[in-house]
Design a protein around this motif. Structure first.
Motif, short mmCIF file in Angstrom:
data_model
loop_
_atom_site.label_atom_id
_atom_site.label_comp_id
_atom_site.label_asym_id
_atom_site.label_seq_id
_atom_site.Cartn_x
_atom_site.Cartn_y
_atom_site.Cartn_z
N ARG A 193 0.86 -1.18 0.00
CA ARG A 193 0.00 0.00 0.00
C ARG A 193 0.91 1.24 0.00
O ARG A 193 1.14 1.87 1.02
N ARG A 358 -11.42 0.63 0.84
CA ARG A 358 -10.42 -0.42 0.61
C ARG A 358 -9.96 -0.42 -0.85
O ARG A 358 -8.79 -0.63 -1.14
N SER A 362 -5.91 0.24 -1.73
CA SER A 362 -5.34 -1.09 -1.92
C SER A 362 -4.03 -1.05 -2.70
O SER A 362 -3.76 -0.10 -3.45
#
Length: 521
Positions: A193, A358, A362
């Motif tokens: 990330r 998310r 990601s």
């Protein structure tokens, strides 16, 4: 003017050990140093208003004075003017440091007014890497931004990677960023990330000092030149869309610890950026490599889909449902009967928001941003004029918009006959035409563009309202059987009536689209 070219990447705390385990970084021990930095401005923040930054950095016994100017930033890649040199603490000798006479004079004029605004204190681990044909300084910064104002002292964590190009091509700099983001195993499925970050430490420090909250950002106009090749026009449009997307990503987060929801406009603007980007890929696809256009159209479509549920539940929970609740009399639905429904809506919205956050946080999205930025920056206009290259951009723009407008009229005629699917197709066609006109607006007569775009926006608004009603119907229909009660059934009947009423405006809309003034005539 000395130019700084660098990529800034925000690193998730949990991925720090894996970054340090990357073979490129493990191959040599890093240089470690603690950097104390003070950023100065006037009491009215005059430098900030001109997008200038003045920093004093203490490294061991040395003190360095730095001036940075406004620059361009997209995909985490920024280019800006920078001057740095040794100085005595508190002595702002801009005349000796800055070789731009006008800027030096401007800074000397306010030097006596400069006061500390915020500080950064971090440990820097740095490496000099050779990647391809480029020499790159890699810096891993970990520490804090600190400041104080009338509301007290404030602190914000720093954990970021900066890749500064020392020499060589920008393409190799971007490739290095992508290689690091793949992680120590070098596999996309096990990436880090490590997300491109548009905001500098200075921008974050100023926001912390002033107490400014992150605000949703709308798309900026795309400025094209009639002398451009369509490939160059696509590059300008694509980078504008990417900047629009990244300006809103940081606001797509779950509710805070205090239960406050983020502004739903962040998700909305992120989706608008993706729609515009996909429109750009379609608009210019005849001038782009086929595999590139097909691959990225699918990539951005998939991401837009991951944000779609969050937007639907935001609209339902913040617009449609409150209007219904405001009209309820206490006898219509006691709180005890309503609470299970409200809890269910809250849970659905929270789950959709988490999925959106998310998706944008990601490793896959980090790699997507870096790969797309690199691919777009590599595009150059053809060296020779083929059949398409010989056509002036203005002529191509008018022809392209004319063809799209004909398709829009066809969708308008089909909309009533095909029901919800037809209305959805018409709404999409309207968006495509509107965004295409916005991309090419600088090549067309301004007043005609304004009138035509306003008409398309009004039509899009009507169809958007109908689409929201359809979506509300679908969301209500997805409620668990235990929540279905007379109130929900009544709302469903009201939705059907509102849709029927809205459909009565479609014939007039179709006629208006037939008569829409075209800005390319």
């Amino acid at each position: 003017m000395p130019q700084e070219t660098e990529i800034k990447l925000a690193l998730h705390t949990a991925d720090l050990p894996r970054l340090l385990a990357h073979p490129l970084l493990k191959a040599q021990p890093p240089r470690r140093e603690r950097l104390f930095n003070t950023y100065f401005d006037t009491s009215t923040l005059a430098l900030r208003a001109q997008r200038l930054a003045v920093r004093e950095r203490r490294v061991g016994r040395r003190t360095l004075l730095t001036v940075k100017t406004a620059g361009s930033s997209v995909g985490g890649l920024s280019r800006r003017g920078e001057w740095e040199g040794a100085c005595l603490p508190g002595r702002f000798d801009f005349a000796a440091l800055v070789d731009d006479a006008a800027l030096a004079q401007q800074l000397m004029g306010v030097a006596w007014q400069l006061v500390p605004v915020f500080r950064t204190d971090f440990v820097r681990r740095s490496w000099r890497l050779r990647h391809g044909q480029a020499d790159v300084d890699v810096a891993l910064d970990q520490g804090f931004i600190t400041t104080g104002n009338a509301e007290g002292k404030h602190r914000q964590a720093i954990l970021e990677v900066e890749l500064e190009l020392v020499s060589g091509p920008v393409d190799d700099l971007l490739d290095l960023a992508h290689t690091l983001a793949l992680g120590p195993q070098g596999q996309a499925t096990q990436g880090l990330r490590l997300l491109p970050d548009q905001r500098s430490k200075a921008e974050r420090g100023y926001a912390l000092f002033t107490g400014e909250r992150l605000q949703p950002v709308k798309a900026q106009p795309v400025q094209l030149d009639a002398a451009m090749h369509p490939v160059q026009a696509f590059r300008a449009a694509a980078l504008s869309c990417l900047a629009h997307l990244q300006a809103n990503e940081a606001g797509v987060v779950p509710p805070g610890a205090d239960g406050a929801w983020p502004d739903p406009e962040f998700v909305h603007q992120a989706r608008v950026a993706l729609r515009r980007l996909r429109t750009g890929l379609r608009l210019f696809r005849d001038h782009l490599p086929r595999r590139f256009a097909a691959h990225w159209a699918q990539e951005w479509k998939a991401l837009a889909g991951e944000l779609g549920d969050a937007r639907n539940w935001d609209v339902f929970a913040t617009e449609w449902l409150p209007r219904r609740l405001d009209r309820l009399a206490p006898a219509d639905a006691p709180q005890a009967a309503l609470q299970p429904l409200l809890d269910w809506v809250h849970a659905q919205r929270l789950a959709a928001g988490l999925r959106a956050a998310r998706a944008l946080g990601s490793p896959a999205h980090a790699l997507r941003l870096l790969a797309f930025t690199r691919a777009v920056l590599r595009f150059q206009a053809p060296d020779h004029d083929g059949p398409s290259g010989a056509q002036p951009l203005g002529d191509w723009a008018r022809g392209s918009l004319r063809a799209r407008h004909a398709a829009l009229r066809l969708e308008a005629r089909r909309a009533r006959r095909l029901g919800p699917e037809g209305r959805h197709a018409l709404r999409i066609a309207l968006k495509k035409q509107r965004y295409a006109q916005e991309f090419l607006a600088s090549l067309l007569p301004p007043k005609k563009v304004e009138r035509s775009t306003a008409m398309l926006a009004d039509a899009q608004e009507l169809l958007g309202q109908l689409n929201d009603l359809n979506t509300a119907q679908a969301l209500l229909a997805s409620a668990p059987p235990a929540l279905v009660n007379p109130l929900l059934r009544r709302w469903q009947l009201e939705l059907q009536a509102q849709l029927a009423q809205g459909l009565q405006a479609l014939p007039a809309l179709e006629r208006a689209l037939e008569e829409t003034p075209v800005p390319w005539g």
